[in-house]
Design a protein around this motif. Sequence first.
Motif, PDB file in Angstrom:
ATOM      1  N   THR A 100       0.842  -0.990  -0.059  1.00  0.00           N
ATOM      2  CA  THR A 100      -0.020   0.110   0.030  1.00  0.00           C
ATOM      3  C   THR A 100       0.831   1.242  -0.001  1.00  0.00           C
ATOM      4  O   THR A 100       1.543   1.417   1.044  1.00  0.00           O
ATOM      5  CB  THR A 100      -0.836   0.112   1.114  1.00  0.00           C
ATOM      6  N   LEU A 133      -5.133   6.898  -7.468  1.00  0.00           N
ATOM      7  CA  LEU A 133      -3.763   6.421  -7.859  1.00  0.00           C
ATOM      8  C   LEU A 133      -3.479   6.012  -9.154  1.00  0.00           C
ATOM      9  O   LEU A 133      -4.430   5.352  -9.778  1.00  0.00           O
ATOM     10  CB  LEU A 133      -3.118   5.354  -7.044  1.00  0.00           C
ATOM     11  N   SER A 137      -6.348   1.109  -3.145  1.00  0.00           N
ATOM     12  CA  SER A 137      -5.286   1.741  -2.556  1.00  0.00           C
ATOM     13  C   SER A 137      -4.148   0.778  -2.713  1.00  0.00           C
ATOM     14  O   SER A 137      -2.912   1.198  -1.987  1.00  0.00           O
ATOM     15  CB  SER A 137      -5.334   2.312  -1.372  1.00  0.00           C
ATOM     16  N   ALA A 149      -0.197  10.080  -7.256  1.00  0.00           N
ATOM     17  CA  ALA A 149      -1.624  10.339  -6.487  1.00  0.00           C
ATOM     18  C   ALA A 149      -1.962  11.612  -6.938  1.00  0.00           C
ATOM     19  O   ALA A 149      -1.330  12.752  -6.868  1.00  0.00           O
ATOM     20  CB  ALA A 149      -1.301  10.270  -4.821  1.00  0.00           C
TER      21      ALA A 149
END
Length: 875
Positions: A547, A558, A572, A590
């Motif tokens: 992650t 993302l 995520s 991001a």
Amino acid sequence: MQHHSSPSFHRAKPLAAALLSSLVLTLVGCGGGSSDTAPGASAAAADSAASAAALAASIQLQPTYHLSPVLPGAPSEVDRDGSSSSAHQQPRSVTIPASRQGMSTRALTFQEVADGTGRANALSTNASPQATAAASVTYTPAQIRAAYGLPPVPSNLTGMTALQAAQLGAGQTIYIVDAFHDQYAFGELSAFSSLFGLPACTQKTLSPTATLPLPAPSTTATTCEFYQVASGNGGTIAASYPRYDAQWATEIALDVQWAHAIAPLARIVLIEGSDASLTALGSAIQLANRMGPGVVSMSFGAQEGSYFSSYESVFKGTGMTYFAATGDSGTAVNWPAASPSVVAVGGTSLRYSGTGTRTETAWSLAGGGISAYVGLPSYQNATLLRNTAITRRAVADVSMNADPTTGQYVAVIPNQLTCTFCQVSWVTTGGTSMSTPQWAGLAAVANAQRALAGKGPMGSPHATLYQALSNATTYAGAFLDVTQGSNGLCVICAARAGYDAPTGLGTPNGLTMVNLLASATTPTAPVAPTVVAATVNGNYGMAVSFTPSVSAANPVTLSLSGAPAGMVLSGSNVNWPSPVTGSFKVTVTAKDSKSGLTGSGVYTVVIAPPPPPIVSNGSLTATVGVALTLPVSAGDRYPVKLSLVGAPAGMTLTAATVNGATLTWPKPVAGTFRFSLRADTTQTGLSATGSYVVVVNPVGAPQVASGQIALNPGAAFSTPVSVVAANAYTLSLSGAPAGMTISAAGVLSWPTPVAGNYAVTVAARDTKTGLVGSGVINVAVGTSTGPAVFSTVFTGVAGKALSGTINLTDAGASLAGLALASNQAGIKFSTSLGMASTAVTWAAPVTGTWWIQVSVTDNAGRSTMATIPVVINAK
């Protein structure tokens, strides 16, 4: 490259008219607008062209600012002494001949105006005809400053107060973003400043390797700084300038000079994009962001479409304020003005006589309308705007003079590729291209006053501007509410009290507007998400999941770049079900869902190669002819195939499983054998071996107990004879007296012993090998023989418990004393039956030849000593 000199140039080839209609996403000067495509065309249709993105990056268009169809002539010299005398005079007015009243004023060059060769007008149905005015009015900087309520520029800048310097933009930077190259931009600015009594500028150079951001400009200097740089890819400084373009050169001159007219002590940084594509001008804006806080002026635009969402992040620079022209084709919504992070600047027609107050009407060709792609920003809520018809982003936000027939002076050096003396000429300019740099100048002045008050740059001023509507006094003080005119037929295209499309909130009332912006609370600049770089370790074929560590003010989405095949995003998490060996640089980006800002971090994913299978080593003993079996295996996460390398004849692997088998040798032969057990992993192709040693001992002859036996005549006797043998055996006697026998079970018997001494040999024959072993038992029969010792054969294997018996006999007497000793402490004794029998035990024998010493006496005083060997083999 030192960015102030000019390289050689070539003329641009004219584009085919048939091609122009397809370039819906290519940037055009602004004035802005949507190129020569009709402004009323569907925005969705513009977005539908499959090749639009490619065109946006590769095709160049000429800008479409406006020039008056007549030249104004050289301006009056009355302002050259810095007195701003023209501020109190009527603006120059030149009659427009009837022959030029139908001329399109969009993107005219000086030469076309001078020669009277302008193009015929071709306006859309959304806009009113342009050149219906009979006269062309031209304003000086002093007149514009007076009309809009800005103080005159002091004739002597020495000794100014800090506030006076701030009101001229001291210590601030204005970034002028345009396309192509105007090699005489500084010379044109110098002529403009000299004639109109404005502070001179000092030309500065900037190399492509210069450290950014730039140092802050001086707040006390009495001249401005001027930089001219070429933009490269991704916000870099290019090593050479782009080519010259006559129309963009006019745009550049206009933007530079009128930003300077409003904020004459602000630093001017002219950033020239390599062409007029979205890609090139987006990179130029990125370069401005890298250079440090300031105000960006963008006099260009493209018809809006969903394409521009990918460029929204360029308007998130820290301490930056962005202004863009709404366009010059009437009702239309253009990028970048449509961005909710950009102040969209519309246009008016100005009337100012040199005394009294100005009056303005909406310019009929000012861009503006309701976006088809951008949602309604919070600052444009229905309560403030008092208009429920506005449900999406509306442009303009503000406005200023833009009508070329109520235009403003600009110094140009035309025909730059062919001119010999390259003299300055004067044109009357207009378009929202003209209103935009002037608003940028106002913002620079406001930032200067903010700095004087210890505040940071204003950033995005939208909330402050729109909030003024909530207070009638504040609104009337800061804005002139333009209520006359229109730019088309849409529901907000007619000027009205409060907000409308062509003029936005209205035009600025000089210092009152500056004070409004200067007093506003500094907005919290959006912060890009932070992605923490890291190293992720894994193993071949074993699923990897991680992650990314992301810090952000808002939810983020993302994305991955540089990811190896099979690596995917799941929410995520980053998952790689079947990683392969290697080191991989994966960029995790991001994107903030609200601000559009992005942050990236590189994750180094290191996948170790698969280990070879684990195969144990072994050392074992066997006996000739005795079948050997042994389970063998290899450790691996994948199935393995086992095989023997160098094994002796007859040895095989049987009963194979996924990771194991049974080693079998039915008939071992004597010797020492070394071989390998090989394991091959079917999936990885890796292999490993384990080393084995097998010692096959030859079968020895049976071992038979020897010793002494003392008997009384006539007393029946029997005793077991100890035999140690590898295989079954048969027993026989030799030298035995009559009547003495030995059973198959090894029991020696004599029912009626006869006095005398006998040496009896007990032989044991191995039934498999034929080997014979023997022991001699001395039998004494009589009344005076003395004690006799007879014991088990003590032969064993290291580590395996050993036990046996020592028997004592005596004829004609009884046992009186017994002493037992050994040279191995582990051997234990337990005597019973009046000393006649002693049990011998050894729980954990160790390899070697040891002994037990026996000393015994009887009541007749006779004694016997015997030494019994104890042999312990390693295997």
